[in-house]
Design a protein around this motif. Structure first.
Motif, short mmCIF file in Angstrom:
data_model
loop_
_atom_site.label_atom_id
_atom_site.label_comp_id
_atom_site.label_asym_id
_atom_site.label_seq_id
_atom_site.Cartn_x
_atom_site.Cartn_y
_atom_site.Cartn_z
N LYS A 429 -97.86 -108.31 -63.94
CA LYS A 429 -96.89 -109.21 -63.70
C LYS A 429 -97.43 -110.45 -62.71
CE LYS A 429 -92.16 -109.84 -62.31
NZ LYS A 429 -91.73 -110.85 -63.11
N LYS A 430 -97.64 -111.55 -63.09
CA LYS A 430 -97.96 -112.60 -61.87
C LYS A 430 -96.64 -112.72 -61.01
CE LYS A 430 -100.42 -115.74 -65.27
NZ LYS A 430 -100.72 -117.12 -65.41
N ASP A 431 -97.17 -112.41 -60.06
CA ASP A 431 -95.85 -112.55 -59.00
C ASP A 431 -97.27 -112.88 -57.26
OD1 ASP A 431 -93.96 -112.01 -56.96
OD2 ASP A 431 -93.62 -109.67 -57.46
N ALA A 432 -97.18 -114.56 -57.20
CA ALA A 432 -97.78 -114.40 -56.11
C ALA A 432 -97.37 -114.18 -54.47
CB ALA A 432 -97.58 -116.10 -56.30
N ARG A 433 -96.11 -114.87 -54.99
CA ARG A 433 -95.50 -114.15 -53.35
C ARG A 433 -95.88 -112.11 -53.11
NH1 ARG A 433 -89.08 -114.94 -51.76
NH2 ARG A 433 -89.65 -117.41 -52.29
N PHE A 434 -95.43 -111.50 -53.82
CA PHE A 434 -96.04 -110.06 -53.72
C PHE A 434 -97.78 -110.07 -53.60
CE2 PHE A 434 -97.64 -106.02 -55.28
CZ PHE A 434 -96.78 -104.97 -54.73
N ALA A 435 -98.25 -110.78 -53.87
CA ALA A 435 -99.83 -110.65 -54.28
C ALA A 435 -100.13 -111.29 -52.91
CB ALA A 435 -100.66 -111.94 -55.03
N ALA A 436 -99.61 -111.67 -52.02
CA ALA A 436 -99.54 -112.37 -51.01
C ALA A 436 -99.80 -111.60 -50.04
CB ALA A 436 -98.52 -114.17 -50.42
N ARG A 437 -98.89 -110.72 -49.83
CA ARG A 437 -98.47 -109.91 -49.02
C ARG A 437 -99.00 -108.40 -49.05
NH1 ARG A 437 -92.27 -107.94 -50.92
NH2 ARG A 437 -92.73 -106.47 -49.64
N CYS A 438 -99.92 -107.96 -50.55
CA CYS A 438 -100.75 -107.43 -50.13
C CYS A 438 -101.57 -107.94 -49.84
CB CYS A 438 -101.01 -107.06 -51.80
SG CYS A 438 -99.39 -106.65 -52.66
N ARG A 439 -102.41 -109.49 -49.95
CA ARG A 439 -103.31 -109.98 -49.14
C ARG A 439 -103.50 -109.88 -47.31
NH1 ARG A 439 -102.81 -113.53 -52.69
NH2 ARG A 439 -102.73 -115.84 -51.33
N LYS A 440 -102.11 -110.01 -46.90
CA LYS A 440 -102.21 -110.09 -45.36
C LYS A 440 -101.52 -108.26 -44.82
CE LYS A 440 -99.15 -114.18 -45.26
NZ LYS A 440 -97.71 -115.34 -45.29
N ALA A 441 -100.97 -107.94 -45.54
CA ALA A 441 -100.54 -106.38 -45.45
C ALA A 441 -102.40 -105.91 -44.97
CB ALA A 441 -100.73 -105.43 -46.28
N ILE A 442 -103.71 -106.37 -45.80
CA ILE A 442 -105.10 -105.78 -45.56
C ILE A 442 -105.08 -106.30 -44.11
CG2 ILE A 442 -106.83 -105.83 -46.24
CD1 ILE A 442 -106.18 -105.35 -49.41
N LEU A 443 -104.83 -107.80 -44.25
CA LEU A 443 -105.72 -108.84 -43.06
C LEU A 443 -105.13 -108.12 -41.90
CD1 LEU A 443 -106.12 -111.61 -45.00
CD2 LEU A 443 -108.03 -111.54 -43.33
N THR A 446 -105.11 -102.63 -38.30
CA THR A 446 -105.97 -101.81 -38.59
C THR A 446 -104.86 -100.28 -37.97
OG1 THR A 446 -104.88 -101.85 -36.00
CG2 THR A 446 -106.40 -103.51 -36.66
N GLU A 447 -105.84 -99.43 -38.78
CA GLU A 447 -106.06 -98.33 -38.86
C GLU A 447 -105.38 -97.84 -40.67
OE1 GLU A 447 -102.83 -94.28 -38.61
OE2 GLU A 447 -103.80 -95.20 -36.36
N LEU A 448 -104.54 -97.43 -41.04
CA LEU A 448 -104.08 -97.11 -42.23
C LEU A 448 -103.08 -98.50 -42.74
CD1 LEU A 448 -104.30 -95.50 -44.59
CD2 LEU A 448 -102.41 -94.14 -44.28
N VAL A 449 -103.65 -99.22 -44.30
CA VAL A 449 -102.74 -99.99 -44.66
C VAL A 449 -101.62 -99.57 -45.33
CG1 VAL A 449 -102.81 -101.85 -46.52
CG2 VAL A 449 -104.70 -101.06 -44.92
N VAL A 450 -100.76 -99.63 -45.10
CA VAL A 450 -99.40 -99.49 -46.02
C VAL A 450 -98.86 -101.08 -46.71
CG1 VAL A 450 -97.01 -99.15 -45.93
CG2 VAL A 450 -98.05 -97.70 -44.35
N PHE A 451 -99.31 -101.03 -48.05
CA PHE A 451 -99.46 -102.38 -48.95
C PHE A 451 -97.34 -102.40 -49.07
CE2 PHE A 451 -102.75 -101.07 -50.31
CZ PHE A 451 -103.54 -102.64 -50.27
N PRO A 452 -97.17 -103.29 -49.32
CA PRO A 452 -95.34 -103.43 -50.41
C PRO A 452 -94.77 -102.46 -51.18
CG PRO A 452 -96.67 -105.04 -50.63
CD PRO A 452 -97.79 -104.80 -49.49
N GLU A 453 -93.59 -101.93 -50.92
CA GLU A 453 -92.97 -101.43 -52.34
C GLU A 453 -93.49 -102.54 -53.52
OE1 GLU A 453 -92.03 -98.22 -52.82
OE2 GLU A 453 -93.22 -98.15 -51.15
N VAL A 454 -93.38 -101.67 -54.62
CA VAL A 454 -93.87 -102.79 -55.49
C VAL A 454 -92.49 -102.47 -56.50
CG1 VAL A 454 -94.56 -101.95 -58.61
CG2 VAL A 454 -96.03 -101.09 -56.66
N PRO A 455 -92.00 -104.08 -56.36
CA PRO A 455 -90.68 -104.07 -56.85
C PRO A 455 -90.32 -103.39 -58.31
CG PRO A 455 -91.80 -106.42 -56.80
CD PRO A 455 -93.00 -105.37 -56.72
#
Length: 470
Positions: A429-443, A446-455
């Motif tokens: 699924k194309k979801d630009a907003r969710f993808a941006a949140r994933c990138r920011k989570a990594i950036l 520090t320590e373990l990355v917690v990605f946003p919950e998948v819609p």
């Protein structure tokens, strides 16, 4: 051989193999599909295979059905040991949908399947167990010496209920067919069905240096088995001896009218097969590319690095490996939010420790020394800890020391199964907003990355239903 014997005179291959049987004169085969079955999912009391397992099983079944048929028609002796009948449900690729929005339900259409689909003969196996059997007059012509040696090792696990089964062994009471011999009309080849034998009997294996090895009893058994099946093959060869067709007989004046029609049909069929094989090759290549993302769950080394690059590309980074005469980095990736350098590590049965952090820190410094780089990249350690265990049962992926060192060095720690979860969603699924949140989570972590919950997606709730037999 598709069964394993304690001798170097035979070659073993498992069911999940694309080996050709035409390379051997004698084949011992067991239709065993245990490696495909995941007993965690059931439908109507039987195992229900996942989409990928269903595809793999059907592909292997079609392969062996074709190979066995071709081997027999080419004059080979194929002996099938009648293993347990495994009934499963497989995915049909059909879906039915009901409801709307968040309440939408997906119904997966499945159909019943079994391990004997790989046999090119109408034997119609039915589950039954026993050891009291007798050889028939038909069988005594060919397998009498084999039966004398191996009757005590044999047990029937299915009854052959097909029409016109050429029975060679029956149950002692009821005279149900538990063995059969199908001879080729065009060669000395034969397809022989025999009651099952346990080729991994407890007496055949012993522990040595933390591994299982064959015993002397297993080697004696293997030697007797080889002599018996070679004797069967030689008898069949004598029975089926024929004069090769001379060249002059192939002249058109001797050709039957129906032959030319069949040859024309065969030529058209071969052309269609070539096109289908080409299409199949392209689809298999596409499927391999798509399934590479799952390497995030279980791989290490280069395969893990490549799947990480795929996943990062899916979530919106420009990602690639970097190497020159002085430096080599597992992955360099960037987006409008920032630039990062990553190292990947997979561990079979351990958490990711501090070792890779040292390497990662050196990489950041080496990268900064390059003329075109103005500021340090963000450090990211990708870890696939306990990679051979199911994801849900794994322990903490990073050691406490690794976590504390990551805080000190502002390094993000990414558990690759977590990366798989978000990349899988974004690949569908194309979801630009969710993808941006994933990138920011990594950036920003520090320590373990917690990605946003998948819609939650429409069709998330699903159930199986059997295909109609109408």
């Amino acid at each position: 051989m598709a069964v394993e014997l304690a001798t170097d005179d035979v070659e073993y291959c498992d069911f999940d193999s694309d080996t050709s049987l035409l390379d051997w004169d004698i084949v011992l085969f067991k239709p065993a599909i245990d490696e495909f079955i995941d007993y965690s999912s059931h439908f109507q009391g039987k195992p229900s295979l996942s989409d990928s397992s269903s595809f793999r099983l059907k592909e292997r079944v079609e392969h062996w059905r074709r190979e066995i048929k071709d081997a027999v028609e080419s004059g080979k002796t194929v002996i099938v040991f009648l293993a347990d009948l495994n009934l499963v449900y497989i995915d049909t690729d059909r879906r039915e949908y009901s409801g709307t929005g968040r309440n939408q339900k997906t119904t997966r259409i499945v159909s019943e399947y079994d391990n004997y689909q790989c046999i090119p003969a109408n034997i119609s196996p039915v589950k039954a167990k026993g050891s009291a059997m007798r050889i028939t007059p038909r069988g005594s012509e060919l397998i009498a010496s084999y039966w004398k040696e191996f009757e005590k090792h044999s047990k029937y696990k299915v009854i052959l209920s097909g029409d016109k089964v050429p029975t060679c062994i029956t149950t002692k009471s009821g005279e149900k067919s538990v063995g059969a011999i199908y001879k080729s009309k065009n060669s000395s080849g034969a397809l022989i069905f025999l009651p099952d034998i346990d080729f991994y009997d407890d007496a055949f294996l012993e522990g040595k240096d933390d591994r299982q090895v064959w015993t002397e009893e297993a080697r004696v058994f293997a030697s007797k088995m080889l002599k018996a099946v070679v004797a069967i093959d030689k008898t069949l060869e004598k029975e089926g001896e024929s004069t090769p067709e001379p060249e002059w007989v192939k002249d058109e004046q001797y050709e039957l009218d129906k032959e030319s029609k069949v040859k024309a049909s065969l030529l058209k069929t071969e052309e269609r097969l070539e096109k289908l094989q080409s299409q199949k090759g392209k689809l298999l290549e596409e499927l391999r590319d798509l399934s590479r993302l799952r390497s995030l769950l279980y791989e290490k080394g280069k395969p893990l690095e490549h799947s990480i690059i795929d996943a990062l590309s899916i979530i919106g980074f420009t990602a690639e490996q970097y190497h020159d005469t002085e430096s080599e980095f597992d992955v360099v990736f960037e987006s409008k939010e920032g630039r990062l350098i990553g190292e990947a590590e997979g561990k079979d049965n351990k958490p990711i420790n501090i070792d890779k952090l040292r390497q990662l820190e050196m990489n950041i410094h080496e990268d900064l020394e390059r003329d075109e780089v103005d500021k340090p990249a963000k450090a990211v350690l990708f870890g696939n800890a306990f990679r051979l265990e199911p994801v849900g049962s794994r322990s903490e992926p990073f050691t406490a020391k690794c976590k504390s060192a990551a805080v000190r060095s502002s390094t993000a720690l990414v558990f690759t199964p977590d990366l798989f979860r978000v990349a899988r969603y974004l690949s569908n699924k194309k979801d630009a907003r969710f993808a941006a949140r994933c990138r920011k989570a990594i950036l920003k972590t520090t320590e373990l990355v917690v990605f946003p919950e998948v819609p939650e997606q429409p069709g998330t709730h699903s159930e199986d239903v059997a295909e109609s037999k109408t």
